[in-house]
Design a protein around this motif. Structure first.
Motif, mmCIF file in Angstrom:
data_model
loop_
_atom_site.group_PDB
_atom_site.id
_atom_site.type_symbol
_atom_site.label_atom_id
_atom_site.label_comp_id
_atom_site.label_asym_id
_atom_site.label_seq_id
_atom_site.Cartn_x
_atom_site.Cartn_y
_atom_site.Cartn_z
ATOM 1 N N TYR A 46 0.819 -1.210 0.000
ATOM 2 C CA TYR A 46 0.000 0.000 0.000
ATOM 3 C C TYR A 46 0.853 1.259 0.000
ATOM 4 O O TYR A 46 0.535 2.228 0.668
ATOM 5 N N SER A 47 1.963 1.221 -0.731
ATOM 6 C CA SER A 47 2.862 2.365 -0.689
ATOM 7 C C SER A 47 2.417 3.487 -1.621
ATOM 8 O O SER A 47 2.853 4.615 -1.465
ATOM 9 N N LEU A 48 1.542 3.175 -2.574
ATOM 10 C CA LEU A 48 1.084 4.225 -3.496
ATOM 11 C C LEU A 48 -0.427 4.389 -3.402
ATOM 12 O O LEU A 48 -1.130 3.458 -3.026
ATOM 13 N N PHE A 49 -0.899 5.574 -3.796
ATOM 14 C CA PHE A 49 -2.341 5.811 -3.808
ATOM 15 C C PHE A 49 -2.912 5.199 -5.087
ATOM 16 O O PHE A 49 -2.537 5.618 -6.186
ATOM 17 N N PRO A 50 -3.809 4.226 -4.962
ATOM 18 C CA PRO A 50 -4.258 3.503 -6.164
ATOM 19 C C PRO A 50 -5.058 4.348 -7.143
ATOM 20 O O PRO A 50 -5.158 4.003 -8.314
ATOM 21 N N ASP A 51 -5.620 5.456 -6.656
ATOM 22 C CA ASP A 51 -6.482 6.273 -7.517
ATOM 23 C C ASP A 51 -5.703 7.336 -8.289
ATOM 24 O O ASP A 51 -6.299 8.110 -9.020
ATOM 25 N N LYS A 52 -4.399 7.370 -8.093
ATOM 26 C CA LYS A 52 -3.599 8.405 -8.760
ATOM 27 C C LYS A 52 -2.583 7.764 -9.694
ATOM 28 O O LYS A 52 -2.071 6.682 -9.404
ATOM 29 N N THR A 53 -2.285 8.469 -10.784
ATOM 30 C CA THR A 53 -1.274 7.958 -11.706
ATOM 31 C C THR A 53 0.101 8.101 -11.044
ATOM 32 O O THR A 53 0.233 8.756 -9.999
ATOM 33 N N VAL A 54 1.097 7.513 -11.667
ATOM 34 C CA VAL A 54 2.464 7.585 -11.135
ATOM 35 C C VAL A 54 2.866 9.045 -10.914
ATOM 36 O O VAL A 54 3.359 9.417 -9.837
ATOM 37 N N LEU A 55 2.605 9.872 -11.922
ATOM 38 C CA LEU A 55 2.987 11.279 -11.839
ATOM 39 C C LEU A 55 2.252 11.979 -10.694
ATOM 40 O O LEU A 55 2.849 12.726 -9.913
ATOM 41 N N ASP A 56 0.958 11.719 -10.601
ATOM 42 C CA ASP A 56 0.159 12.354 -9.545
ATOM 43 C C ASP A 56 0.570 11.855 -8.162
ATOM 44 O O ASP A 56 0.495 12.605 -7.186
ATOM 45 N N ILE A 79 -7.337 11.683 -0.014
ATOM 46 C CA ILE A 79 -6.812 10.315 -0.068
ATOM 47 C C ILE A 79 -7.944 9.308 0.158
ATOM 48 O O ILE A 79 -8.256 8.508 -0.728
ATOM 49 N N VAL A 80 -8.567 9.393 1.323
ATOM 50 C CA VAL A 80 -9.545 8.349 1.673
ATOM 51 C C VAL A 80 -10.816 8.457 0.831
ATOM 52 O O VAL A 80 -11.253 7.473 0.227
ATOM 53 N N MET A 81 -11.393 9.656 0.754
ATOM 54 C CA MET A 81 -12.653 9.788 0.018
ATOM 55 C C MET A 81 -12.491 9.376 -1.444
ATOM 56 O O MET A 81 -13.338 8.685 -1.995
ATOM 57 N N LYS A 82 -11.385 9.786 -2.037
ATOM 58 C CA LYS A 82 -11.168 9.444 -3.448
ATOM 59 C C LYS A 82 -11.065 7.935 -3.643
ATOM 60 O O LYS A 82 -11.472 7.414 -4.670
ATOM 61 N N GLN A 83 -10.497 7.264 -2.647
ATOM 62 C CA GLN A 83 -10.337 5.813 -2.787
ATOM 63 C C GLN A 83 -11.639 5.056 -2.562
ATOM 64 O O GLN A 83 -11.857 4.009 -3.162
ATOM 65 N N ILE A 84 -12.495 5.588 -1.682
ATOM 66 C CA ILE A 84 -13.719 4.816 -1.381
ATOM 67 C C ILE A 84 -14.884 5.201 -2.289
ATOM 68 O O ILE A 84 -15.856 4.465 -2.368
ATOM 69 N N LEU A 85 -14.772 6.340 -2.981
ATOM 70 C CA LEU A 85 -15.913 6.834 -3.759
ATOM 71 C C LEU A 85 -16.493 5.818 -4.750
ATOM 72 O O LEU A 85 -17.717 5.635 -4.785
ATOM 73 N N PRO A 86 -15.674 5.114 -5.541
ATOM 74 C CA PRO A 86 -16.291 4.140 -6.447
ATOM 75 C C PRO A 86 -17.054 3.039 -5.719
ATOM 76 O O PRO A 86 -18.088 2.584 -6.197
ATOM 77 N N ARG A 87 -16.565 2.655 -4.551
ATOM 78 C CA ARG A 87 -17.267 1.610 -3.793
ATOM 79 C C ARG A 87 -18.543 2.159 -3.165
ATOM 80 O O ARG A 87 -19.543 1.459 -3.051
ATOM 81 N N VAL A 88 -18.489 3.437 -2.766
ATOM 82 C CA VAL A 88 -19.696 4.064 -2.219
ATOM 83 C C VAL A 88 -20.766 4.144 -3.317
ATOM 84 O O VAL A 88 -21.943 3.845 -3.078
ATOM 85 N N LEU A 89 -20.349 4.529 -4.521
ATOM 86 C CA LEU A 89 -21.306 4.600 -5.636
ATOM 87 C C LEU A 89 -21.904 3.224 -5.906
ATOM 88 O O LEU A 89 -23.090 3.105 -6.192
ATOM 89 N N ASN A 90 -21.087 2.199 -5.811
ATOM 90 C CA ASN A 90 -21.590 0.831 -5.987
ATOM 91 C C ASN A 90 -22.606 0.491 -4.900
ATOM 92 O O ASN A 90 -23.610 -0.150 -5.162
ATOM 93 N N ARG A 123 -16.111 5.772 -15.768
ATOM 94 C CA ARG A 123 -15.469 6.942 -16.387
ATOM 95 C C ARG A 123 -14.745 7.794 -15.348
ATOM 96 O O ARG A 123 -13.642 8.280 -15.580
ATOM 97 N N LEU A 124 -15.410 7.995 -14.209
ATOM 98 C CA LEU A 124 -14.840 8.871 -13.173
ATOM 99 C C LEU A 124 -13.658 8.224 -12.449
ATOM 100 O O LEU A 124 -12.778 8.912 -11.947
ATOM 101 N N HIS A 125 -13.672 6.895 -12.387
ATOM 102 C CA HIS A 125 -12.620 6.192 -11.645
ATOM 103 C C HIS A 125 -11.996 5.113 -12.510
ATOM 104 O O HIS A 125 -12.232 3.916 -12.269
ATOM 105 N N PRO A 126 -11.216 5.512 -13.514
ATOM 106 C CA PRO A 126 -10.652 4.505 -14.431
ATOM 107 C C PRO A 126 -9.709 3.526 -13.728
ATOM 108 O O PRO A 126 -9.447 2.452 -14.243
ATOM 109 N N TRP A 127 -9.216 3.885 -12.580
ATOM 110 C CA TRP A 127 -8.275 3.025 -11.842
ATOM 111 C C TRP A 127 -8.976 1.914 -11.085
ATOM 112 O O TRP A 127 -8.348 0.948 -10.674
ATOM 113 N N PHE A 128 -10.276 2.054 -10.915
ATOM 114 C CA PHE A 128 -10.997 1.144 -10.021
ATOM 115 C C PHE A 128 -11.282 -0.206 -10.694
ATOM 116 O O PHE A 128 -11.821 -0.250 -11.795
ATOM 117 N N ARG A 129 -10.882 -1.274 -10.015
ATOM 118 C CA ARG A 129 -11.181 -2.627 -10.526
ATOM 119 C C ARG A 129 -12.122 -3.284 -9.531
ATOM 120 O O ARG A 129 -11.776 -3.415 -8.354
#
Lengths: 276, 284
Positions: free
Chosen positions: A87-97, B200-211, B276-282
């Motif tokens: 968990y060393s990186l923020f998963p919602d951000k790109t490498v640059l971000d 940090i936290v809100m951005k990470q949980i938002l896709p799951r909250v939407l689900n 679309r809003l969270h392309p990183w989310f799997r």
């Protein structure tokens, strides 16, 4: 060199539900000078990571004091960089971000992000991040990838860049390379040595691997159990001469022998045997 | 072998299997309808295709018979007819309540987030919300009608009481599940409490909250329909309840399918927006 970190008579006791409290660290003393590269070793559960979290400020000791530049700092801050194993990186951000997150967070509040100065500064930070990526041996095309699109080694490189862009006084790494394959791991070790030599940042590196500790550290600290209750303290503390770090022959063997001797003297024959 | 647990059905088999029950259901319906109409040509319980078409036309193109129709509607375009139709008026009425309820879920998400991040807020609300979550929302409907009257507020409040505790607790648990390392990391990168919370936290949980909200859409509709069926002057559920008295199955069935279609589209819209809003989310 001046003292940067002082651990004074540290004791950490965790409550255990339905059982007697567990003492993890007791009577721990350690002074760390500015610019040192400390490799912390010890068996699983001996409190290495706990010690790291104490220095980080993510945890408070039950008794004793952790002083950073003579001050008790109760929570993590920008002067203490952190690279965990997972968990060393923020998963919602790109490498640059991920890399530019820290300086952007520090320099601009939510309203500041709407100003032209922010966009100008952001461009500068992205250039710095690109340079850091290059220094870490990553391809510019990786800059816009998300962490889960990177290998473990690449993720840890980005995590180091993310920490280093803040120019922290202390960099704390908790088994940061333990999940990597041997080839990637030795590449990362070389990279970390180079970065330490270039930046002069004080580094605390927790590892299970004694060879890694001897290669990386200017000083190796071994934590070990001191009594039947299982609490740990420093049982070996040894400076590693520069030539012993680069030489993996007799010189390093001598340092290892001295370290094993200290561990034996501290009453940990099993650990000494494991190291030898 | 098709029946083994390691079977991998081909494309054609998959397609056939996935549509089989739909086709069987439709065929069964028309078979039953045909048999009932042989016995009684005026049967209203299982309408024929013609009766359904008439019901559809009434619902989609004619205004509510109890309301005064615009004079020149006979010559109006199809679009005008649709937008003055009974179905459209009812859809708008229900959609308004639905949107209000959805908007009121936003504070619920923020409350859950803050409960998870700030221990004092968590301790203040957690026990209360856990208790509130156990209350059967429909059982407080009479209290709501007494307290808020039978207007819009009581219906929206019913949805809020029925769904918000679940959303608050879901958000709380999602917040708690963010690895501690990420929060510590945030502090080491110069973030403060609110920076860590929102960036940090809100951005990470938002896709799951939407689900989580997506999964609760049916509950939202359930409470909306309960409110509308009991005390309302308009809305999709009001119409269904009204037509039940007249055995208007030829309109009720299209209404039920229309509601299912709307819910499907809202769900799909949220799913696409989330992607679309969270392309990183799997999704796990």
């Amino acid at each position: 060199m001046s003292k940067l970190i002082e651990l004074e008579d540290i004791c950490v006791i965790y409550p255990v539900h339905g059982q007697a409290p567990k003492t993890v660290l007791a009577g721990l003393h350690l002074d760390i000078q500015r610019g040192e590269f400390i490799a912390v070793c010890g068996q699983t559960g001996c409190g290495k990571s706990t010690m790291l979290r104490l220095i980080l400020g993510a945890e408070a000791p039950t008794s004793g004091r952790v002083l950073i530049e003579g001050e008790v700092l109760p929570r993590p801050d920008r002067n203490r960089g952190y690279v965990p194993q997972k968990y060393s990186l923020f998963p919602d951000k790109t490498v640059l971000d991920n890399i530019t997150f820290g300086p952007e967070m520090e320099e601009f509040n939510i309203l500041g992000r709407l100003t032209p100065r922010f966009f100008k500064r952001r461009t500068e930070l992205r250039e710095t991040a690109h340079a850091l990526l290059q220094q870490m041996g990553l391809d510019p095309s990786d800059a816009h990838k998300y962490p889960d699109q990177l290998s473990g080694g690449m993720q840890q490189r980005v995590a180091i860049a993310q920490a280093l862009i803040m120019r922290p006084k202390i960099l704390l790494m908790d088994e940061a390379f333990s999940a990597l394959d041997p080839t990637t791991r030795s590449g990362m070790q070389r990279l970390l040595r180079t970065l330490w030599a270039e930046t002069g940042t004080t580094i605390l590196f927790v590892t299970h691997n004694l060879n890694e500790a001897l290669y990386l550290g200017t000083r190796v600290v071994v934590l070990g159990k001191q009594n039947s209750q299982g609490s740990s303290r420093v049982i070996a503390d040894l400076s590693v001469p520069a030539d012993a770090r680069t030489d993996d022959g007799q010189l390093r063997r001598d340092v290892l022998d001295r370290l094993i001797h200290q561990v034996e003297q501290a009453g940990e024959p099993q650990l000494a045997e494991a190291y030898s | 072998m098709l029946w083994r647990i390691d079977a991998s059905p081909g494309k054609a088999t998959t397609w056939t299997l996935s549509w089989f029950l739909f086709i069987a259901g439709i065929a069964g319906y028309f078979y039953a309808s045909h048999n009932r109409h042989l016995e009684n040509p005026d049967d209203k319980v299982i309408p024929t295709l013609n009766q359904l078409a008439e019901g559809l036309s009434n619902a989609f193109l004619k205004p509510d018979s109890e309301e005064a129709a615009p004079e020149d509607l006979a010559n109006a375009s199809l679009a005008t007819k649709f937008f003055t139709s009974m179905l459209w008026t009812d859809t708008l009425a229900s959609a308004k309540r639905f949107l209000w309820a959805m908007l009121l879920l936003i504070p619920a998400v923020f409350l859950g987030l803050h409960m998870g991040m700030f221990p004092v807020i968590g301790q203040l609300f957690l026990r209360f919300i856990l208790f509130f979550d156990k209350i059967v929302a429909l059982s407080v409907l009479p209290i709501l009608f007494i307290a808020f009257g039978i207007d819009e507020l009581s219906k929206v409040m019913l949805i809020v009481i029925g769904v918000t505790p679940t959303i608050i607790l879901d958000t709380f648990n999602l917040t708690k599940s963010v690895p501690r390392e990420q929060i510590v990391k945030g502090f080491t990168l110069g973030a403060h409490d609110f920076g860590v919370t929102y960036r940090i936290v809100m951005k990470q949980i938002l896709p799951r909250v939407l689900n989580s909200i997506r999964l609760n859409l049916k509950a939202v509709m359930l409470f909306l329909f309960a409110g509308e069926m009991i005390a309302s002057q308009d809305g999709l559920a009001f119409r269904i309840a009204l037509l039940r008295r007249h055995m208007g199955m030829n309109v009720i069935i299209p209404y039920v399918l229309w509601v299912a279609l709307l819910l499907f589209l809202v769900d799909l819209g949220m799913k696409v927006a989330n992607k679309r809003l969270h392309p990183w989310f799997r999704e796990a």
